[in-house]
Design a protein around this motif. Structure first.
Motif, PDB file in Angstrom:
ATOM      1  N   SER A   1      -6.179  12.204   4.848  1.00 18.20           N
ATOM      2  CA  SER A   1      -7.546  12.571   4.762  1.00 18.20           C
ATOM      3  C   SER A   1      -8.374  11.856   5.106  1.00 18.20           C
ATOM      4  CB  SER A   1      -7.915  12.865   3.225  1.00 18.20           C
ATOM      5  OG  SER A   1      -6.944  14.152   2.723  1.00 18.20           O
ATOM      6  N   GLY A   2      -8.088  10.296   4.692  1.00 15.75           N
ATOM      7  CA  GLY A   2      -8.993   9.301   5.386  1.00 15.75           C
ATOM      8  C   GLY A   2      -9.093   9.225   6.691  1.00 15.75           C
ATOM      9  N   TRP A   3      -8.036   9.345   7.442  1.00 17.74           N
ATOM     10  CA  TRP A   3      -7.748   9.351   8.973  1.00 17.74           C
ATOM     11  C   TRP A   3      -8.380  10.377   9.448  1.00 17.74           C
ATOM     12  CZ3 TRP A   3      -5.459  12.406  12.754  1.00 17.74           C
ATOM     13  CH2 TRP A   3      -5.377  11.645  13.777  1.00 17.74           C
ATOM     14  N   LEU A   4      -8.472  11.642   8.840  1.00 17.03           N
ATOM     15  CA  LEU A   4      -9.066  12.925   9.714  1.00 17.03           C
ATOM     16  C   LEU A   4     -10.682  12.462   9.472  1.00 17.03           C
ATOM     17  CD1 LEU A   4      -6.728  15.588   8.589  1.00 17.03           C
ATOM     18  CD2 LEU A   4      -6.995  14.867  10.901  1.00 17.03           C
TER      19      LEU A   4
ATOM     20  N   CYS B   1      -4.621   9.646  18.543  1.00 17.25           N
ATOM     21  CA  CYS B   1      -5.037  11.139  17.874  1.00 17.25           C
ATOM     22  C   CYS B   1      -4.098  11.664  16.943  1.00 17.25           C
ATOM     23  CB  CYS B   1      -5.079  12.195  18.998  1.00 17.25           C
ATOM     24  SG  CYS B   1      -6.947  11.622  20.060  1.00 17.25           S
ATOM     25  N   TYR B   2      -3.017  10.747  16.771  1.00 19.29           N
ATOM     26  CA  TYR B   2      -1.694  11.222  16.014  1.00 19.29           C
ATOM     27  C   TYR B   2      -1.944  10.506  14.674  1.00 19.29           C
ATOM     28  CZ  TYR B   2       3.008  11.623  14.331  1.00 19.29           C
ATOM     29  OH  TYR B   2       3.975  11.778  13.744  1.00 19.29           O
ATOM     30  N   CYS B   3      -1.406  11.015  13.585  1.00 12.89           N
ATOM     31  CA  CYS B   3      -1.588  10.473  12.341  1.00 12.89           C
ATOM     32  C   CYS B   3      -0.044  10.348  11.729  1.00 12.89           C
ATOM     33  CB  CYS B   3      -2.584  10.915  11.422  1.00 12.89           C
ATOM     34  SG  CYS B   3      -2.618  10.103   9.553  1.00 12.89           S
ATOM     35  N   ASP B   4       0.536   9.331  11.428  1.00 14.35           N
ATOM     36  CA  ASP B   4       1.992   9.294  10.673  1.00 14.35           C
ATOM     37  C   ASP B   4       1.509   9.476   9.454  1.00 14.35           C
ATOM     38  OD1 ASP B   4       4.380   8.675   9.574  1.00 14.35           O
ATOM     39  OD2 ASP B   4       4.878   7.460  11.469  1.00 14.35           O
ATOM     40  N   SER B   5       1.903  10.771   8.415  1.00 10.94           N
ATOM     41  CA  SER B   5       1.554  10.895   7.345  1.00 10.94           C
ATOM     42  C   SER B   5       2.511  10.093   6.252  1.00 10.94           C
ATOM     43  CB  SER B   5       1.733  12.389   7.033  1.00 10.94           C
ATOM     44  OG  SER B   5       3.077  12.619   7.118  1.00 10.94           O
ATOM     45  N   ARG B   6       3.549   9.444   6.852  1.00 11.18           N
ATOM     46  CA  ARG B   6       4.349   8.614   5.961  1.00 11.18           C
ATOM     47  C   ARG B   6       3.677   7.089   5.691  1.00 11.18           C
ATOM     48  NH1 ARG B   6       9.308   8.561   9.958  1.00 11.18           N
ATOM     49  NH2 ARG B   6       7.625   7.801  11.444  1.00 11.18           N
ATOM     50  N   ASN B   7       2.964   6.953   6.234  1.00 11.19           N
ATOM     51  CA  ASN B   7       2.379   5.465   6.066  1.00 11.19           C
ATOM     52  C   ASN B   7       0.810   5.501   6.407  1.00 11.19           C
ATOM     53  OD1 ASN B   7       2.167   5.164   9.244  1.00 11.19           O
ATOM     54  ND2 ASN B   7       4.172   4.521   9.137  1.00 11.19           N
TER      55      ASN B   7
ATOM     56  N   GLY C   1       1.790  14.247  11.556  1.00 13.73           N
ATOM     57  CA  GLY C   1       3.457  14.462  11.301  1.00 13.73           C
ATOM     58  C   GLY C   1       4.077  13.255  10.661  1.00 13.73           C
ATOM     59  N   ASN C   2       5.361  13.675  10.444  1.00 18.20           N
ATOM     60  CA  ASN C   2       6.213  12.745   9.819  1.00 18.20           C
ATOM     61  C   ASN C   2       7.474  12.146  10.433  1.00 18.20           C
ATOM     62  OD1 ASN C   2       7.428  14.895   9.236  1.00 18.20           O
ATOM     63  ND2 ASN C   2       7.321  14.785   7.026  1.00 18.20           N
ATOM     64  N   LYS C   3       7.656  12.449  11.585  1.00 16.12           N
ATOM     65  CA  LYS C   3       8.881  12.063  12.169  1.00 16.12           C
ATOM     66  C   LYS C   3       8.551  11.344  13.520  1.00 16.12           C
ATOM     67  CE  LYS C   3      11.883  15.825  10.361  1.00 16.12           C
ATOM     68  NZ  LYS C   3      10.551  16.376   9.480  1.00 16.12           N
ATOM     69  N   ASP C   4       9.428  10.331  13.882  1.00 18.03           N
ATOM     70  CA  ASP C   4       9.254   9.324  15.050  1.00 18.03           C
ATOM     71  C   ASP C   4       9.317  10.162  16.367  1.00 18.03           C
ATOM     72  OD1 ASP C   4       8.458   7.215  13.608  1.00 18.03           O
ATOM     73  OD2 ASP C   4      10.632   6.593  13.438  1.00 18.03           O
ATOM     74  N   PHE C   5      10.505  11.141  16.301  1.00 15.02           N
ATOM     75  CA  PHE C   5      10.842  11.979  17.417  1.00 15.02           C
ATOM     76  C   PHE C   5       9.847  13.124  17.702  1.00 15.02           C
ATOM     77  CE2 PHE C   5      12.999  15.460  19.137  1.00 15.02           C
ATOM     78  CZ  PHE C   5      13.481  14.822  20.432  1.00 15.02           C
ATOM     79  N   GLN C   6       9.184  13.443  16.765  1.00 19.48           N
ATOM     80  CA  GLN C   6       8.168  14.416  17.047  1.00 19.48           C
ATOM     81  C   GLN C   6       6.917  13.694  17.600  1.00 19.48           C
ATOM     82  OE1 GLN C   6       7.645  16.418  13.383  1.00 19.48           O
ATOM     83  NE2 GLN C   6       9.634  17.766  13.770  1.00 19.48           N
ATOM     84  N   LYS C   7       6.698  12.539  16.959  1.00 21.03           N
ATOM     85  CA  LYS C   7       5.444  11.801  17.555  1.00 21.03           C
ATOM     86  C   LYS C   7       5.532  11.361  19.109  1.00 21.03           C
ATOM     87  CE  LYS C   7       3.215   7.092  17.163  1.00 21.03           C
ATOM     88  NZ  LYS C   7       3.295   6.091  16.591  1.00 21.03           N
ATOM     89  N   GLN C   8       6.970  10.914  19.324  1.00 23.33           N
ATOM     90  CA  GLN C   8       7.031  10.516  20.740  1.00 23.33           C
ATOM     91  C   GLN C   8       6.982  11.898  21.688  1.00 23.33           C
ATOM     92  OE1 GLN C   8       6.911   7.472  21.948  1.00 23.33           O
ATOM     93  NE2 GLN C   8       6.817   7.032  19.646  1.00 23.33           N
ATOM     94  N   THR C   9       7.708  13.058  21.054  1.00 28.49           N
ATOM     95  CA  THR C   9       7.614  14.234  22.172  1.00 28.49           C
ATOM     96  C   THR C   9       6.076  14.742  22.286  1.00 28.49           C
ATOM     97  OG1 THR C   9       9.611  15.024  20.922  1.00 28.49           O
ATOM     98  CG2 THR C   9       8.091  16.721  22.021  1.00 28.49           C
ATOM     99  N   VAL C  10       5.057  14.985  21.228  1.00 25.19           N
ATOM    100  CA  VAL C  10       3.973  15.097  21.621  1.00 25.19           C
ATOM    101  C   VAL C  10       3.047  13.975  22.425  1.00 25.19           C
ATOM    102  CG1 VAL C  10       2.788  14.272  19.478  1.00 25.19           C
ATOM    103  CG2 VAL C  10       1.852  16.486  20.330  1.00 25.19           C
TER     104      VAL C  10
END
Length: 348
Positions: free
Chosen positions: A219-222, A209-215, A191-200
């Motif tokens: 692909s490498g992470w997965l 198991c969460y990847c922040d696509s902004r930073n 995902g790319n939003k802090d709020f969505q990260k905290q929610t999940v």
């Protein structure tokens, strides 16, 4: 009655109108809760709809207050959820009970008046009875929950599959809840939003198991977390060329790509992405709406069963509640993105 009436694009008014009269095989539902869908925002403010004036709103629940001619009396005073798609009943998909793919459907809240009002006329065939343990606000989320379940059931994940969810809007978050409830152990999310990260994370996803696509390089992470193989199932819940390409590039040989997100613009298939589909023999699956046959095995009854047994708790995803009179505040939050939100609910 009071209702939010769309007169033209960007001309939504809260006004007094005549309550609808239920037609043959319809009922009048007193609306108790109505959720705002992301699709309501462009319909109201940008692209418009099929006719005017129109009362928007397709995620709602309530109590049957009046019966139209031919409607069975047992519906009166029933607490109900509402399937918003009204199938024609005669096209090929309808004859196969694949009503979500009807060729000539109507739709509450976009092709006929919906639930942003005190009352709405609803065909009897679109009602589902609510157990007493299921609240009206939960029932107003039946539609997006069933959409998530429909995508999941089309993918048919095994408990041991590595599953990726890309995009953590309402559907992506609900997908996570239902995948976990179904016993899928290896879920990764981007995902790319802090709020969505905290929610999940609050819903139970481990932070690693969460990847922040902004930073992070998704692909490498997965690939690092799948030993270079990719995901067995990849849910694309965004609807952009970049995330579609990401899904294809990071799905394992013989894996499945589920296209869930509505497209933001025209979608283009690059040559190397097409090659990847061919050479990895990927299964690319479209998913749309949800199954509603009024049988125990349809998507809506699947969701209702989990709600009634408290296996799923969607109330945690309701971030804002407004009176129906103040529903425009919620619409504007979604339009202008002035606050973090998941599901915004109007209550009566």
């Amino acid at each position: 009655m009071k209702a939010w009436v769309l007169h033209q694009v960007n001309d939504l008014r809260y006004e007094t109108v005549n309550p609808p009269s239920p037609d043959d095989q319809e009922v009048l539902v007193q609306v108790k809760a109505a959720g705002i869908c992301g699709s309501d925002i462009p319909r109201i403010y940008q692209t418009g709809t099929y006719f005017y004036p129109l009362i928007p709103g397709h995620e709602f629940s309530g109590v049957v207050a009046e019966l139209g001619r031919g409607s069975d009396s047992h519906w009166l005073n029933r607490r109900v959820g509402i399937f918003p798609l009204i199938p024609c009943g005669s096209c090929v998909p309808c004859r196969q009970e694949q009503y979500e793919m009807c060729r000539r459907y109507s739709y509450l809240g976009s092709r006929r008046d919906g639930g942003f009002a005190e009352y709405a006329a609803v065909p009897v065939q679109n009602l589902i009875v609510l157990p007493e343990s299921v609240s009206f606000q939960e029932a107003a989320m039946l539609e997006p929950m069933a959409v998530a379940v429909h995508a999941m059931r089309r993918a048919r994940p095994a408990a041991s599959d590595t599953v990726v969810i890309c995009g953590l809007g309402t559907i992506g978050l609900l997908l996570f809840l239902f995948l976990r409830e179904a016993g899928v152990k290896n879920i990764l999310a981007a995902g790319n939003k802090d709020f969505q990260k905290q929610t999940v994370l609050r819903q139970g996803l481990p932070e690693d198991c969460y990847c922040d696509s902004r930073n992070q390089d998704v692909s490498g992470w997965l690939m690092e977390r799948t030993a270079g193989n990719g995901a067995d199932i990849f849910f694309e819940c965004v609807g952009k060329n970049e995330t579609y390409a990401l899904a294809v590039q990071n799905t394992a040989p013989a894996g499945k790509v589920l296209l869930v997100g509505n497209p933001h613009s025209s979608m283009h298939l690059e040559k190397d992405i097409y090659w990847k589909i061919l050479r990895n023999q990927l299964t690319v699956i479209g998913t749309w709406n949800s199954s509603f046959t009024r049988r125990p095995d349809d998507d809506w009854n699947y969701v209702l069963d989990r709600l009634a047994r408290r296996r799923i708790s969607p109330l945690d995803l309701i971030t804002h509640r407004f009176s129906m009179e103040n529903l425009s505040d919620g619409l504007e939050i979604m339009r202008d993105k002035t606050e973090d939100y998941v599901k915004i609910m109007g209550v009566l």
